[in-house]
Design a protein around this motif. Sequence first.
Motif, mmCIF file in Angstrom:
data_model
loop_
_atom_site.group_PDB
_atom_site.id
_atom_site.type_symbol
_atom_site.label_atom_id
_atom_site.label_comp_id
_atom_site.label_asym_id
_atom_site.label_seq_id
_atom_site.Cartn_x
_atom_site.Cartn_y
_atom_site.Cartn_z
ATOM 1 N N THR A 40 -0.016 -61.612 -30.739
ATOM 2 C CA THR A 40 0.841 -61.731 -31.910
ATOM 3 C C THR A 40 0.258 -62.816 -32.801
ATOM 4 O O THR A 40 -0.405 -63.742 -32.323
ATOM 5 C CB THR A 40 2.283 -62.100 -31.522
ATOM 6 N N ALA A 41 0.489 -62.698 -34.101
ATOM 7 C CA ALA A 41 -0.091 -63.636 -35.064
ATOM 8 C C ALA A 41 0.989 -64.105 -36.025
ATOM 9 O O ALA A 41 1.957 -63.393 -36.310
ATOM 10 C CB ALA A 41 -1.241 -62.990 -35.832
ATOM 11 N N LYS A 42 0.798 -65.326 -36.526
ATOM 12 C CA LYS A 42 1.680 -65.915 -37.537
ATOM 13 C C LYS A 42 0.800 -66.487 -38.635
ATOM 14 O O LYS A 42 -0.126 -67.249 -38.365
ATOM 15 C CB LYS A 42 2.553 -67.004 -36.925
ATOM 16 N N THR A 57 0.614 -67.163 -29.355
ATOM 17 C CA THR A 57 0.608 -66.696 -30.737
ATOM 18 C C THR A 57 -0.541 -67.344 -31.505
ATOM 19 O O THR A 57 -0.756 -68.552 -31.410
ATOM 20 C CB THR A 57 1.938 -67.036 -31.431
ATOM 21 N N ASP A 72 -1.854 -68.853 -34.646
ATOM 22 C CA ASP A 72 -1.286 -69.492 -35.831
ATOM 23 C C ASP A 72 -2.384 -69.634 -36.880
ATOM 24 O O ASP A 72 -3.286 -70.458 -36.743
ATOM 25 C CB ASP A 72 -0.710 -70.855 -35.459
ATOM 26 N N ASP A 88 3.815 -62.258 -38.278
ATOM 27 C CA ASP A 88 4.990 -62.985 -38.753
ATOM 28 C C ASP A 88 4.589 -63.830 -39.953
ATOM 29 O O ASP A 88 3.652 -64.631 -39.869
ATOM 30 C CB ASP A 88 5.549 -63.867 -37.633
#
Length: 293
Positions: free
Chosen positions: A16-18, A54, A56, A175
């Motif tokens: 997952t990435a933000k 995650t 970032d 996100d």
Amino acid sequence: MAKTERTVLQFSPTLTAKVHPLVIFNICDCYVRRPDQTERVIGTLLGSVLPDGTVDIRNSYAVPHSENSEQVALDIDYHHNMLISQQKVNPKEVIVGWYSTGLGVTGCSVLIHDFYSSEVPNPVHLTVDTGFSNGEGALKAYVSSNLSLSFGETKQRQGDRQLPLAAQFQEIPLDLRMVEAEQVGFDILKPTMTDKLPTDLEGMEASMERLLALIDDVYKYVDNVDEGRVAPDNNVGRFLWDAVESLPKLSPAVFDKLVNDSLQDNMLLLYLSSITRTQLTLAEKLNTAAQVL
């Protein structure tokens, strides 16, 4: 009887990435300033991996490149020099992937992704639709999953454990979180054409209009609950109570004074910025005239 060989399709795990709004603004700025012959812009993503896994993404920079339908060339020296300069300012930021403008991935994306895979394991590929293909700038993140065949024990004893087939880009959750001030700037990028950027006073006016609309919605909800048209919700009631309790106890005169002081401060900032802009323009013209003489 000999054991039957088993063939299993294997994929790499997803992430997952933000991404921070500054990265999107930087990418759009690089796209606007790109050379005329360049169709898209690519660059390096910087950030860190959070404890929960995650990715970032907090910063980025463009990398000069040239590409056609068959091959792509990156300015690797420029990429490494920019990375050294960036890490002098933010030593904790490392390469986490790369970005490209456009909708989705292309054939050349595999070659570029292979290069960044040698720089960092499992890089993230971020795409920004600056062409507004779907009416807005879509943001998507991908990772490259290696599709391979895993054989049974007979093949493993022969040293042929896996047979790579292809690399597949898989979309991962992305996100995008931002505060209200950043949301205003991001909303300006969504339309396909914008006449001008709003000033501080125009931004404040838009925020006040939005606040009044939210207050009207709260009034309507409370009236509907009071008159029995809507079933009461305890969670909403507690939230409204906390919001009311968080307001400072000010008289109307004090509140008006605070608002007027804030407006005067904004006007003073606009005046100072206008003077600075005028002085810079005059200095540039005088410097140009001196060079001509």
